[in-house]
Scaffold this active site. Structure first.
Site, PDB file in Angstrom:
ATOM      1  N   ASP A 138      40.273  37.560 -29.766  1.00  0.00           N
ATOM      2  CA  ASP A 138      40.090  36.069 -30.426  1.00  0.00           C
ATOM      3  C   ASP A 138      41.344  35.553 -29.854  1.00  0.00           C
ATOM      4  O   ASP A 138      42.286  36.216 -29.985  1.00  0.00           O
ATOM      5  CB  ASP A 138      39.635  36.019 -31.640  1.00  0.00           C
ATOM      6  CG  ASP A 138      38.979  34.638 -32.011  1.00  0.00           C
ATOM      7  OD1 ASP A 138      37.670  34.507 -31.929  1.00  0.00           O
ATOM      8  OD2 ASP A 138      39.705  33.756 -32.286  1.00  0.00           O
ATOM      9  N   ILE A 139      41.339  34.130 -29.668  1.00  0.00           N
ATOM     10  CA  ILE A 139      42.781  33.535 -29.730  1.00  0.00           C
ATOM     11  C   ILE A 139      43.516  33.261 -30.969  1.00  0.00           C
ATOM     12  O   ILE A 139      44.726  33.431 -31.079  1.00  0.00           O
ATOM     13  CB  ILE A 139      42.615  32.120 -29.093  1.00  0.00           C
ATOM     14  CG1 ILE A 139      43.896  31.361 -28.812  1.00  0.00           C
ATOM     15  CG2 ILE A 139      41.717  31.058 -30.111  1.00  0.00           C
ATOM     16  CD1 ILE A 139      43.658  30.203 -27.927  1.00  0.00           C
ATOM     17  N   TYR A 166      29.747  19.509 -24.698  1.00  0.00           N
ATOM     18  CA  TYR A 166      29.575  20.811 -24.878  1.00  0.00           C
ATOM     19  C   TYR A 166      28.163  21.179 -23.949  1.00  0.00           C
ATOM     20  O   TYR A 166      28.308  22.059 -23.303  1.00  0.00           O
ATOM     21  CB  TYR A 166      29.124  21.032 -26.302  1.00  0.00           C
ATOM     22  CG  TYR A 166      28.390  22.268 -26.723  1.00  0.00           C
ATOM     23  CD1 TYR A 166      27.062  22.252 -26.827  1.00  0.00           C
ATOM     24  CD2 TYR A 166      29.086  23.607 -27.012  1.00  0.00           C
ATOM     25  CE1 TYR A 166      26.690  23.775 -27.332  1.00  0.00           C
ATOM     26  CE2 TYR A 166      28.625  24.667 -27.209  1.00  0.00           C
ATOM     27  CZ  TYR A 166      27.375  24.756 -27.618  1.00  0.00           C
ATOM     28  OH  TYR A 166      26.632  25.948 -27.743  1.00  0.00           O
ATOM     29  N   GLY A 183      36.200  35.988 -27.888  1.00  0.00           N
ATOM     30  CA  GLY A 183      35.986  34.832 -28.908  1.00  0.00           C
ATOM     31  C   GLY A 183      35.097  35.580 -30.099  1.00  0.00           C
ATOM     32  O   GLY A 183      33.943  35.123 -30.579  1.00  0.00           O
ATOM     33  N   GLY A 217      34.219  34.268 -33.822  1.00  0.00           N
ATOM     34  CA  GLY A 217      33.178  33.185 -34.118  1.00  0.00           C
ATOM     35  C   GLY A 217      31.986  33.448 -34.779  1.00  0.00           C
ATOM     36  O   GLY A 217      31.708  34.736 -35.243  1.00  0.00           O
ATOM     37  N   GLN A 218      30.846  32.815 -34.803  1.00  0.00           N
ATOM     38  CA  GLN A 218      29.737  32.910 -35.791  1.00  0.00           C
ATOM     39  C   GLN A 218      28.899  34.155 -35.075  1.00  0.00           C
ATOM     40  O   GLN A 218      28.422  34.951 -35.776  1.00  0.00           O
ATOM     41  CB  GLN A 218      28.986  31.445 -35.926  1.00  0.00           C
ATOM     42  CG  GLN A 218      27.574  31.805 -36.722  1.00  0.00           C
ATOM     43  CD  GLN A 218      26.579  30.676 -36.316  1.00  0.00           C
ATOM     44  OE1 GLN A 218      26.557  29.888 -35.261  1.00  0.00           O
ATOM     45  NE2 GLN A 218      25.288  30.498 -37.123  1.00  0.00           N
ATOM     46  N   LEU A 219      28.795  33.957 -33.729  1.00  0.00           N
ATOM     47  CA  LEU A 219      27.996  34.803 -32.998  1.00  0.00           C
ATOM     48  C   LEU A 219      28.916  36.115 -32.771  1.00  0.00           C
ATOM     49  O   LEU A 219      28.259  36.991 -32.969  1.00  0.00           O
ATOM     50  CB  LEU A 219      27.582  34.252 -31.695  1.00  0.00           C
ATOM     51  CG  LEU A 219      26.680  35.127 -30.685  1.00  0.00           C
ATOM     52  CD1 LEU A 219      25.397  35.693 -31.313  1.00  0.00           C
ATOM     53  CD2 LEU A 219      26.809  34.392 -29.347  1.00  0.00           C
TER      54      LEU A 219
HETATM   55  C1  VAH Z   1      25.707  23.735 -31.652  1.00  0.00           C
HETATM   56  N1  VAH Z   1      25.018  25.786 -32.572  1.00  0.00           N
HETATM   57  O1  VAH Z   1      25.109  23.313 -32.791  1.00  0.00           O
HETATM   58  C2  VAH Z   1      25.393  25.186 -31.423  1.00  0.00           C
HETATM   59  C3  VAH Z   1      24.247  25.183 -30.546  1.00  0.00           C
HETATM   60  C4  VAH Z   1      21.818  24.284 -30.029  1.00  0.00           C
HETATM   61  C5  VAH Z   1      23.059  24.328 -31.172  1.00  0.00           C
HETATM   62  O2  VAH Z   1      24.375  25.123 -29.151  1.00  0.00           O
HETATM   63  O3  VAH Z   1      26.339  23.007 -31.170  1.00  0.00           O
END
Ligand code: VAH
Length: 313
Positions: free
Chosen positions: A32-33, A140, A6, A9-11
């Site tokens: 990455d996919i 999430y 991954g 992504g941002q990180l």
């Molecule tokens: C989000 N950037 O906004 C992530 C994070 C605490 C926020 O997990 O979903």
């Protein structure tokens, strides 16, 4: 070698940049996919990888002699609420594939980013404790809370050295987030340097823990470098950087871009943010492996705006 799953992504983009700088370009493999993300990684090998293609993952681990894995692939909170089942599958089942392959291939260490999103409205949201209740209110967050328990299980049952951080919202100037609830903070800076105003989807006074990307990357490398016996939390370490509101970020930016204006029109993401901590207790991270964030809001704003102004001219 180190595999970053991954990485696009941002990180991931920032992590690969630092890992290659610290360990050398031949020590890191980005994956990455989305194979178009290869464009971000001129400095190291790139492998297209879908976390459910476990045989392919095993082949990559074998071929590159991977000893450390950073598994970052995930769907973030706001986007996740639009696709709950896909989010559970990618974020949780995807993690399980990585844990299984890591166990089978005797990977030495695995890093997995959890989130303050594991907490919910019944958790104490001021100075949220390290071992508090994880009553996540988003798919999430539920997947992050369950994932932490699986990481702990793979450590205790199989001895797999999995290490997790509960990241706050991450703010950086090199990579864009996607589908998160805290993405607004990154948008503020980009709009400010372009001389554009911004309509914020959160209320001006919602206080959330945030972290500047250099501190977030430093935390991951410090955690992964620490001797195994120093890691006393095998769920996810709370990380507290700065607790800020959108209004405070707006005012901080206006010290450098006086004409920057924000209009506040909260949407469904406001309810997500209200269920998250205002600030978390992170003394265990400092005590166990030396966590010490460097950036406060104004220092971060100055650093981001300087870099963006140079880039955007
Ligand atoms: C989000 N950037 O906004 C992530 C994070 C605490 C926020 O997990 O979903």
């Amino acid at each position: 070698r180190i595999l970053v799953i991954g990485a696009g992504g941002q990180l991931g983009q920032e992590l690969v940049r630092t890992l290659t700088a610290v360990f050398g370009e031949d020590r890191v493999v980005a994956s990455d996919i989305d194979r178009t993300k290869a464009r971000y990684f001129k400095q190291c090998p790139f492998e297209p990888l879908n976390v459910f293609a476990t045989e392919h993952m095993e082949t990559i681990v074998q071929h590159y002699n991977i000893k450390h894995i950073y598994h970052l692939a995930a769907i973030l909170s706001a986007h996740g609420e639009k696709h709950p089942m896909a989010t559970w599958q990618v974020n949780l089942d995807g993690l399980l594939q990585v844990l299984e392959v890591s166990k089978k291939m005797k990977v030495e260490r695995v890093f997995w980013p959890s989130s303050i999103a594991v907490f919910g409205k019944h958790s104490p949201l001021e100075n949220t404790p390290q071992h508090g209740m994880r009553d996540a209110g988003t798919v999430y967050g539920i997947a992050k809370a369950a994932g932490e328990l699986w990481c702990q299980y793979y450590y205790e049952r199989y001895g797999l050295d999995v290490r997790c951080l509960r990241y706050p919202g991450l703010i950086g100037h090199r990579s864009l987030p996607g589908g998160g609830t805290t993405d607004y903070a990154v948008d503020f800076y980009h709009r400010a340097v372009k001389g554009e105003s911004y309509t914020c989807y959160l209320a001006p006074d919602i206080r959330l823990p945030m972290l500047y990307m250099p501190d977030a990357i430093k935390a991951a490398l410090q955690l992964m470098k620490a001797p195994r016996e120093r890691i006393r939390v095998r769920s996810g370490y709370n990380l507290q950087g700065m607790s800020v509101t959108p209004k405070e970020i707006e005012l901080s930016i206006q010290r450098f871009c006086p004409d920057f204006k924000v209009v506040y029109e909260p949407d469904q993401r406001q309810a997500i943010a209200e269920g998250w901590p205002r600030a978390v207790y992170d003394a265990p991270a400092s005590k166990d492996w030396g966590w010490a964030p460097k950036y406060d809001l104004d220092f971060m704003s100055e650093d981001i705006l300087m870099h963006l102004m140079e880039r955007i001219g």
